[in-house]
Design a protein around this motif. Structure first.
Motif, PDB file in Angstrom:
ATOM      1  N   LYS A 171     -10.677  15.634  -0.702  1.00  0.00           N
ATOM      2  CA  LYS A 171      -9.274  16.044  -0.633  1.00  0.00           C
ATOM      3  C   LYS A 171      -8.413  14.994  -1.321  1.00  0.00           C
ATOM      4  CE  LYS A 171      -9.525  18.890   3.553  1.00  0.00           C
ATOM      5  NZ  LYS A 171     -10.964  18.854   3.775  1.00  0.00           N
ATOM      6  N   SER A 172      -7.173  15.397  -1.647  1.00  0.00           N
ATOM      7  CA  SER A 172      -6.281  14.483  -2.367  1.00  0.00           C
ATOM      8  C   SER A 172      -5.100  14.048  -1.506  1.00  0.00           C
ATOM      9  CB  SER A 172      -5.742  15.172  -3.636  1.00  0.00           C
ATOM     10  OG  SER A 172      -5.005  16.334  -3.303  1.00  0.00           O
ATOM     11  N   ASP A 173      -5.202  14.226  -0.173  1.00  0.00           N
ATOM     12  CA  ASP A 173      -4.080  13.900   0.702  1.00  0.00           C
ATOM     13  C   ASP A 173      -4.034  12.406   1.015  1.00  0.00           C
ATOM     14  OD1 ASP A 173      -6.109  13.515   2.601  1.00  0.00           O
ATOM     15  OD2 ASP A 173      -5.874  15.516   3.428  1.00  0.00           O
ATOM     16  N   ILE A 174      -3.035  12.025   1.786  1.00  0.00           N
ATOM     17  CA  ILE A 174      -2.826  10.607   2.093  1.00  0.00           C
ATOM     18  C   ILE A 174      -3.933  10.056   2.980  1.00  0.00           C
ATOM     19  CG2 ILE A 174      -1.294   9.041   3.372  1.00  0.00           C
ATOM     20  CD1 ILE A 174       1.058  10.565   2.191  1.00  0.00           C
ATOM     21  N   LEU A 175      -4.454  10.861   3.897  1.00  0.00           N
ATOM     22  CA  LEU A 175      -5.550  10.393   4.751  1.00  0.00           C
ATOM     23  C   LEU A 175      -6.745   9.971   3.905  1.00  0.00           C
ATOM     24  CD1 LEU A 175      -6.982   9.919   7.416  1.00  0.00           C
ATOM     25  CD2 LEU A 175      -7.437  12.381   7.569  1.00  0.00           C
ATOM     26  N   GLU A 176      -7.045  10.753   2.890  1.00  0.00           N
ATOM     27  CA  GLU A 176      -8.171  10.430   2.012  1.00  0.00           C
ATOM     28  C   GLU A 176      -7.919   9.110   1.274  1.00  0.00           C
ATOM     29  OE1 GLU A 176     -12.027  11.651   0.709  1.00  0.00           O
ATOM     30  OE2 GLU A 176     -10.673  12.575   2.163  1.00  0.00           O
ATOM     31  N   VAL A 177      -6.689   8.957   0.780  1.00  0.00           N
ATOM     32  CA  VAL A 177      -6.341   7.724   0.068  1.00  0.00           C
ATOM     33  C   VAL A 177      -6.474   6.511   0.987  1.00  0.00           C
ATOM     34  CG1 VAL A 177      -4.468   6.494  -1.094  1.00  0.00           C
ATOM     35  CG2 VAL A 177      -4.804   8.937  -1.531  1.00  0.00           C
TER      36      VAL A 177
ATOM     37  N   PHE B 276       0.832  -1.207   0.000  1.00  0.00           N
ATOM     38  CA  PHE B 276       0.000   0.000   0.000  1.00  0.00           C
ATOM     39  C   PHE B 276       0.868   1.258   0.000  1.00  0.00           C
ATOM     40  CE2 PHE B 276      -2.120   3.422   2.278  1.00  0.00           C
ATOM     41  CZ  PHE B 276      -3.277   3.561   1.522  1.00  0.00           C
ATOM     42  N   LEU B 277       1.893   1.292   0.853  1.00  0.00           N
ATOM     43  CA  LEU B 277       2.775   2.454   0.911  1.00  0.00           C
ATOM     44  C   LEU B 277       3.457   2.700  -0.432  1.00  0.00           C
ATOM     45  CD1 LEU B 277       4.492   1.945   4.397  1.00  0.00           C
ATOM     46  CD2 LEU B 277       3.012   3.851   3.754  1.00  0.00           C
ATOM     47  N   ASN B 278       3.973   1.642  -1.042  1.00  0.00           N
ATOM     48  CA  ASN B 278       4.738   1.792  -2.287  1.00  0.00           C
ATOM     49  C   ASN B 278       3.872   2.209  -3.471  1.00  0.00           C
ATOM     50  OD1 ASN B 278       7.131   1.108  -1.024  1.00  0.00           O
ATOM     51  ND2 ASN B 278       7.004  -1.052  -1.558  1.00  0.00           N
ATOM     52  N   THR B 279       2.624   1.736  -3.504  1.00  0.00           N
ATOM     53  CA  THR B 279       1.775   1.997  -4.675  1.00  0.00           C
ATOM     54  C   THR B 279       0.833   3.177  -4.498  1.00  0.00           C
ATOM     55  OG1 THR B 279       0.128   0.392  -3.892  1.00  0.00           O
ATOM     56  CG2 THR B 279       1.853  -0.428  -5.364  1.00  0.00           C
ATOM     57  N   LYS B 280       0.379   3.412  -3.269  1.00  0.00           N
ATOM     58  CA  LYS B 280      -0.641   4.440  -3.039  1.00  0.00           C
ATOM     59  C   LYS B 280      -0.109   5.733  -2.428  1.00  0.00           C
ATOM     60  CE  LYS B 280      -4.026   1.644  -4.278  1.00  0.00           C
ATOM     61  NZ  LYS B 280      -4.809   1.882  -5.513  1.00  0.00           N
ATOM     62  N   ILE B 281       1.079   5.680  -1.826  1.00  0.00           N
ATOM     63  CA  ILE B 281       1.579   6.864  -1.136  1.00  0.00           C
ATOM     64  C   ILE B 281       2.900   7.350  -1.721  1.00  0.00           C
ATOM     65  CG2 ILE B 281       2.437   7.742   1.075  1.00  0.00           C
ATOM     66  CD1 ILE B 281       0.377   6.043   2.469  1.00  0.00           C
ATOM     67  N   PHE B 282       3.855   6.446  -1.933  1.00  0.00           N
ATOM     68  CA  PHE B 282       5.191   6.855  -2.336  1.00  0.00           C
ATOM     69  C   PHE B 282       5.500   6.608  -3.804  1.00  0.00           C
ATOM     70  CE2 PHE B 282       6.058   6.056   2.314  1.00  0.00           C
ATOM     71  CZ  PHE B 282       6.063   7.406   2.634  1.00  0.00           C
TER      72      PHE B 282
END
Length: 495
Positions: free
Chosen positions: A266-272, A129-135
């Motif tokens: 919103k388009s931030d990480i919390l929303e994702v 999740f971190l590699n594909t959705k955040i970073f």
């Protein structure tokens, strides 16, 4: 019992314990060489105030792979890039388990954190999740505008100091700015105000957590002391972790209420994360989300500001480096303009400065410790189950067998060295490597390069109180993260 009898019995008991320790060290397991341990404390007395420096000096006598006894904990220290590659890549699976310090067990943080979980399906879900959705590059590009605004606010604050001729504390200003850079990426809101101390409490809590994490906790090496909590580290960490998780609970619940009322998206990480969690309720729950936020703040804050402070210190100590960096910035970006993250690929010398800073001043000098969960053979030695494994990247970055003039800060060396910091070149692995590489590395690199480039392209800099560059104190502060012992204070003035 008279005095002499007591002394005799004490000496006899210590001698007996020492003999047992020596006999046990001569067992069938082929441990790497190392200093003889004292009874009970083992080799603790050899660590000194700066363990990474003491361990580097010991390695000169015992070799690039050595063993010590720290209390009840057998410890192996790696001090060469060749063996580090074996541990972090070739035999990565055998060395992938983290050593879990008592401090990060507060509020069950380590049971839900991608940093501390063992390699397992739950850990794999979080890492993917971190590699594909955040970073991923696309995701970081999408929320770059959130961070860009914070860099402009940093430059505005520096402008205020420049007009008043005042020195600023580089790490403090960068700390608050970086926390806002990160919090806007995570939550689309500031968690610290760089222009006042009105919201300094959160920064203070984060500093306190890192202070507790950086201490040598006797509980980790003498488990019998766990219930006593002799140093009070677990008690303090429970308080500080609790404050963060309370904050995260409030932010998550506030956003869930906004989504329930269908307020602005919103388009931030919390929303994702919340969208993903709603679609995959069994994959990432509330506890995972809170621990992930703490992971991201740890990974993206302390390492970033420490690197920025050391980079500025080295630049101020070497004015010719500042001149060269400013010339490149003026030519590529335009004099006086803030640096956008997309500009960095066209600024090789700026990248060289950051690499050289990470080489000679890696934020986590011993990386995050690992612990083998079964006997492992490594270079004809046997690393017993339960052994603590440390990789001394501070020493590896100063190895004279690879680095020419290793103690000299010279960014130009990377013009001829095709080395990266992303875990492929084991002479330079400040973020680790393999499956346990620091998850926040892509974001941290973007932030430190954008802030450093903008500060250099907007102002000239000098040390306060007319301190000469060669007189700048460059001592490290001991701990898990190693910032300057004396915070850097500098005055910005017009280009």
């Amino acid at each position: 019992m008279d005095y002499y009898t007591l002394v005799f019995r004490t000496i006899f008991a210590l001698g007996f314990l020492y003999t047992l320790a020596k006999l046990s060290s001569r067992g069938s397991k082929r441990l790497p060489p190392g200093p003889s341990p004292w009874p009970i404390i083992g080799n603790f007395h050899l660590l000194g105030a700066k363990p990474h420096v003491s361990l580097a000096n010991l390695a000169k006598n015992y070799g690039p792979i050595m063993s010590l006894k720290l209390g009840q904990m057998t410890t192996v220290v790696i001090s060469s890039s060749t063996i580090a590659k074996q541990v972090l890549k070739t035999q990565d699976e055998a060395f992938s388990t983290r050593f879990i310090p008592n401090v990060v067990q507060a509020h069950n943080y380590s049971k839900f954190s991608v940093v501390w979980l063992p390699v397992c399906p739950q850990w794999q879900t979080l890492k993917t999740f971190l590699n594909t959705k955040i970073f991923s590059s696309n995701r970081l590009d999408a929320n770059q505008h959130l961070r860009s605004q914070k860099v402009k606010e940093l430059i505005a604050y520096c402008e205020k100091c420049s007009q008043e001729g005042e020195a600023l504390n580089v790490s403090q200003v960068a700390y608050k700015t970086n926390l806002n850079l990160l919090s806007n990426t995570l939550f689309s809101k500031d968690l610290a105000d760089p222009f006042s101390d009105s919201k300094v409490e959160l920064s203070d809590v984060l500093w306190r957590i890192m202070h507790e994490v950086g201490k040598i906790n006797l509980v980790d090496f003498f488990p019998i002391l766990e219930k006593i909590d002799l140093q009070g580290i677990r008690r303090q960490s429970n308080i500080h972790f609790g404050k963060f998780f309370e904050l995260f609970d409030g932010l998550i619940n506030e956003r869930l209420e906004e989504k329930r009322r269908r307020c602005s998206e919103k388009s931030d990480i919390l929303e994702v994360i919340l969208n993903h969690s709603a679609e995959n309720p069994k994959g990432i729950d509330h506890n995972h989300i809170k621990s992930m936020f703490l992971d991201l703040i740890f990974a993206g804050t302390d390492t970033t500001i420490t690197t920025l402070e050391w980079a500025m210190a080295e630049i101020l100590r070497h004015p010719e480096i500042m001149n060269k960096a400013q010339a490149e910035l003026a030519e590529v970006v335009g004099k006086g303009k803030p640096i956008e993250e997309g500009d960095v690929s066209r600024l090789p010398y700026l990248q060289y400065i950051v690499k050289e800073t990470l080489r000679i001043h890696p934020p986590a000098t011993l990386l995050i410790p690992r612990q083998v969960d079964q006997d492992v053979e490594l270079y004809d030695y046997i690393i017993p189950k339960g052994t603590l494994v440390l990789v001394n990247v501070w020493e590896i970055g100063r190895d004279p067998m690879f680095w020419k003039d290793p103690l000299v800060f010279r960014p130009e060396r990377f013009q001829s060295l095709e080395l990266d910091v992303r875990g492929k070149d084991f002479e330079l692995t400040p973020f680790g490597a393999g499956r346990r590489i620091c998850p926040g590395m892509p974001l941290a690199l973007r932030m430190v390069q954008a802030m450093l480039g903008s500060m250099l392209n907007s102002f000239n800099w000098k040390l306060e109180a007319d301190i000469e560059p060669q007189d700048l104190d460059m001592e490290e502060k001991s701990g898990f993260i190693t910032p300057k012992a004396i915070p850097l204070r500098a005055i910005p003035y017009p280009l």
